[in-house]
Design a protein around this motif. Structure first.
Motif, PDB file in Angstrom:
ATOM      1  N   GLN A  44      17.543  75.844 -31.181  1.00  0.00           N
ATOM      2  CA  GLN A  44      18.939  75.455 -31.098  1.00  0.00           C
ATOM      3  C   GLN A  44      19.522  75.914 -29.769  1.00  0.00           C
ATOM      4  N   THR A  45      20.582  75.241 -29.339  1.00  0.00           N
ATOM      5  CA  THR A  45      21.190  75.557 -28.058  1.00  0.00           C
ATOM      6  C   THR A  45      22.214  76.661 -28.216  1.00  0.00           C
ATOM      7  N   GLY A  46      22.115  77.717 -27.401  1.00  0.00           N
ATOM      8  CA  GLY A  46      23.054  78.827 -27.487  1.00  0.00           C
ATOM      9  C   GLY A  46      24.220  78.639 -26.538  1.00  0.00           C
ATOM     10  N   LYS A  47      25.375  79.117 -26.928  1.00  0.00           N
ATOM     11  CA  LYS A  47      26.566  79.066 -26.091  1.00  0.00           C
ATOM     12  C   LYS A  47      26.653  80.333 -25.255  1.00  0.00           C
ATOM     13  N   ARG A 113      21.893  77.426 -42.028  1.00  0.00           N
ATOM     14  CA  ARG A 113      22.034  78.518 -41.066  1.00  0.00           C
ATOM     15  C   ARG A 113      22.265  77.932 -39.678  1.00  0.00           C
ATOM     16  N   SER A 114      22.925  78.707 -38.821  1.00  0.00           N
ATOM     17  CA  SER A 114      23.115  78.329 -37.426  1.00  0.00           C
ATOM     18  C   SER A 114      22.980  79.578 -36.568  1.00  0.00           C
ATOM     19  N   CYS A 115      22.707  79.389 -35.285  1.00  0.00           N
ATOM     20  CA  CYS A 115      22.477  80.518 -34.382  1.00  0.00           C
ATOM     21  C   CYS A 115      23.280  80.349 -33.096  1.00  0.00           C
ATOM     22  N   THR A 116      23.799  81.458 -32.577  1.00  0.00           N
ATOM     23  CA  THR A 116      24.476  81.471 -31.284  1.00  0.00           C
ATOM     24  C   THR A 116      24.035  82.696 -30.499  1.00  0.00           C
ATOM     25  N   ARG A 117      24.167  82.594 -29.196  1.00  0.00           N
ATOM     26  CA  ARG A 117      23.793  83.693 -28.326  1.00  0.00           C
ATOM     27  C   ARG A 117      24.815  84.828 -28.452  1.00  0.00           C
ATOM     28  N   GLU A 118      24.329  86.067 -28.435  1.00  0.00           N
ATOM     29  CA  GLU A 118      25.187  87.248 -28.486  1.00  0.00           C
ATOM     30  C   GLU A 118      24.763  88.168 -27.352  1.00  0.00           C
ATOM     31  N   GLY A 119      25.594  88.247 -26.311  1.00  0.00           N
ATOM     32  CA  GLY A 119      25.223  89.059 -25.155  1.00  0.00           C
ATOM     33  C   GLY A 119      24.025  88.456 -24.436  1.00  0.00           C
ATOM     34  N   THR A 120      23.206  89.328 -23.869  1.00  0.00           N
ATOM     35  CA  THR A 120      22.070  88.857 -23.082  1.00  0.00           C
ATOM     36  C   THR A 120      20.751  88.889 -23.830  1.00  0.00           C
ATOM     37  N   GLN A 122      20.514  89.201 -27.688  1.00  0.00           N
ATOM     38  CA  GLN A 122      20.585  89.113 -29.136  1.00  0.00           C
ATOM     39  C   GLN A 122      21.020  87.720 -29.579  1.00  0.00           C
ATOM     40  N   THR A 123      20.696  87.411 -30.824  1.00  0.00           N
ATOM     41  CA  THR A 123      21.110  86.165 -31.463  1.00  0.00           C
ATOM     42  C   THR A 123      21.893  86.503 -32.727  1.00  0.00           C
ATOM     43  N   ARG A 124      23.041  85.859 -32.894  1.00  0.00           N
ATOM     44  CA  ARG A 124      23.811  86.024 -34.126  1.00  0.00           C
ATOM     45  C   ARG A 124      23.486  84.853 -35.052  1.00  0.00           C
ATOM     46  N   ILE A 125      23.102  85.187 -36.278  1.00  0.00           N
ATOM     47  CA  ILE A 125      22.751  84.171 -37.263  1.00  0.00           C
ATOM     48  C   ILE A 125      23.850  84.093 -38.312  1.00  0.00           C
ATOM     49  N   LEU A 184      29.374  81.140 -50.166  1.00  0.00           N
ATOM     50  CA  LEU A 184      29.328  82.364 -49.369  1.00  0.00           C
ATOM     51  C   LEU A 184      28.882  82.006 -47.962  1.00  0.00           C
ATOM     52  N   VAL A 185      29.640  82.460 -46.953  1.00  0.00           N
ATOM     53  CA  VAL A 185      29.256  82.313 -45.544  1.00  0.00           C
ATOM     54  C   VAL A 185      29.312  83.686 -44.906  1.00  0.00           C
ATOM     55  N   GLU A 186      28.231  84.093 -44.258  1.00  0.00           N
ATOM     56  CA  GLU A 186      28.147  85.421 -43.656  1.00  0.00           C
ATOM     57  C   GLU A 186      27.558  85.299 -42.255  1.00  0.00           C
ATOM     58  N   ASN A 187      28.235  85.918 -41.272  1.00  0.00           N
ATOM     59  CA  ASN A 187      27.770  85.786 -39.880  1.00  0.00           C
ATOM     60  C   ASN A 187      27.480  87.132 -39.215  1.00  0.00           C
ATOM     61  N   LYS A 188      27.155  88.149 -39.996  1.00  0.00           N
ATOM     62  CA  LYS A 188      26.977  89.484 -39.425  1.00  0.00           C
ATOM     63  C   LYS A 188      25.549  89.790 -38.992  1.00  0.00           C
ATOM     64  N   PHE A 189      24.656  88.844 -39.097  1.00  0.00           N
ATOM     65  CA  PHE A 189      23.250  89.133 -38.831  1.00  0.00           C
ATOM     66  C   PHE A 189      22.939  89.024 -37.340  1.00  0.00           C
ATOM     67  N   LEU A 190      22.574  90.149 -36.730  1.00  0.00           N
ATOM     68  CA  LEU A 190      22.193  90.204 -35.320  1.00  0.00           C
ATOM     69  C   LEU A 190      20.719  90.549 -35.214  1.00  0.00           C
ATOM     70  N   VAL A 191      19.978  89.746 -34.438  1.00  0.00           N
ATOM     71  CA  VAL A 191      18.542  89.960 -34.291  1.00  0.00           C
ATOM     72  C   VAL A 191      18.170  89.831 -32.811  1.00  0.00           C
ATOM     73  N   PRO A 192      16.998  90.348 -32.414  1.00  0.00           N
ATOM     74  CA  PRO A 192      16.553  90.185 -31.025  1.00  0.00           C
ATOM     75  C   PRO A 192      16.416  88.704 -30.679  1.00  0.00           C
ATOM     76  N   GLN A 193      16.752  88.372 -29.467  1.00  0.00           N
ATOM     77  CA  GLN A 193      16.754  86.979 -29.041  1.00  0.00           C
ATOM     78  C   GLN A 193      15.337  86.472 -28.791  1.00  0.00           C
ATOM     79  N   ASN A 194      15.105  85.226 -29.243  1.00  0.00           N
ATOM     80  CA  ASN A 194      13.858  84.508 -28.981  1.00  0.00           C
ATOM     81  C   ASN A 194      12.608  85.230 -29.477  1.00  0.00           C
TER      82      ASN A 194
END
Length: 211
Positions: A44-47, A113-120, A122-125, A184-194
Motif C-alpha cells: 500500500q502507498t504511505g503518506k 485493515r489499512s496502513c500509513t507511514r509513521e515517522g521514518t 514505522q507503520t501505523r496499522i 470496532l475500529v482501532e488504529n493504535k498498532f505501530l510496527v517496524p516499517q517494511n
C-alpha cells in the motif's frame, strides 16, 4: 446466517470517509488500499506529507504536485481470522448447549485493515471489525463485552508476537431483540516499517474451565 453489515461500508470507515461516531480518531493524510474479509493485498502507498509542492517547468505556469505521488510504497501485512474463533455462544450455567439455555451468540462477520507511514521507520496499522450479537431465549437484557484478540506475528513460526492486544467491544442487547450490530475500529498498532509479518485475530475467551 450472515447479517447485513457491508464490507465496503467497513472499509469506508477505515478510509476515513465516515469519521463521526464509531471512529474515535480519524487519521489525517488519507488512507491507503484496504483489505477486508481475508483479502490478501500486501502493498500500500504511505503518506508522507499532506501539502502540495509547487514546481516550475520550462516557461509554463507553476504546477501543483502532490509529493505523496512520489512516496515509496510501504508494506501492509495481510490479515486473517484465526480458525474457529469467529463465534461466541454463551449459555446459562448448567444448561450448556441446550437451546433454551442460550444467552446470546456473537459473530465476527467483516474485517479490514489499512496502513500509513509513521515517522521514518514505522507503520501505523488501522484495523476494523464488525458483526452482530443475537440474544437467545434466556437473555434478559443488558451489556456484554466481546473479547477480540489481535496479534501481529513475525513470519517464522514459534517467534514471539510483535503485538498482542485483547480488545473489548461493549454491546448492549435488549431482551427479545432480533440482533444488535457492533463495530470496532482501532488504529493504535505501530510496527517496524517494511518488515514481513501477518495480522491474526479472533474472539479470545481465555482458558475455559474444565468441567
Amino acid at each position: 446466517m450472515k447479517m447485513g453489515v457491508n464490507a465496503s461500508w467497513l472499509k469506508a470507515v477505515l478510509a476515513g470517509t465516515l469519521c463521526a461516531g464509531i471512529l474515535s480518531g480519524c487519521m489525517g493524510g488519507g488512507s491507503d488500499e484496504l483489505a477486508g474479509s481475508g483479502a490478501s493485498g500486501q502493498v500500500q502507498t504511505g503518506k508522507t506529507r499532506g501539502t502540495f509542492a509547487t514546481i516550475v517547468a520550462g516557461g509554463q505556469q507553476p504546477i501543483q504536485v502532490d509529493p505523496d505521488a512520489f512516496a515509496t510504497k510501504i508494506y501492509c501485512p495481510p490479515i486473517q481470522l484465526k480458525p474457529d474463533t469467529y463465534l461466541i455462544s454463551k449459555y446459562v450455567r448448567g444448561k450448556e448447549n441446550e437451546p433454551e439455555g442460550l444467552l446470546y451468540q456473537a459473530a465476527i462477520e467483516e474485517w479490514a485493515r489499512s496502513c500509513t507511514r509513521e515517522g521514518t521507520d514505522q507503520t501505523r496499522i488501522k484495523i476494523g471489525f464488525s458483526g452482530h450479537v443475537t440474544p437467545g431465549p434466556a437473555w434478559k437484557g443488558g451489556e456484554v463485552d466481546l473479547p477480540i484478540r489481535v496479534a501481529i506475528l513475525p513470519p517464522a513460526e514459534g517467534e514471539a508476537p510483535i503485538v498482542s492486544e485483547l480488545l473489548a467491544v461493549p454491546v448492549t442487547i435488549g431482551e427479545g431483540q432480533p440482533s444488535e450490530a457492533w463495530t470496532l475500529v482501532e488504529n493504535k498498532f505501530l510496527v517496524p516499517q517494511n518488515k514481513q509479518m501477518k495480522i491474526v485475530f479472533g474472539f479470545d475467551e481465555g482458558r475455559k474451565k474444565r468441567r
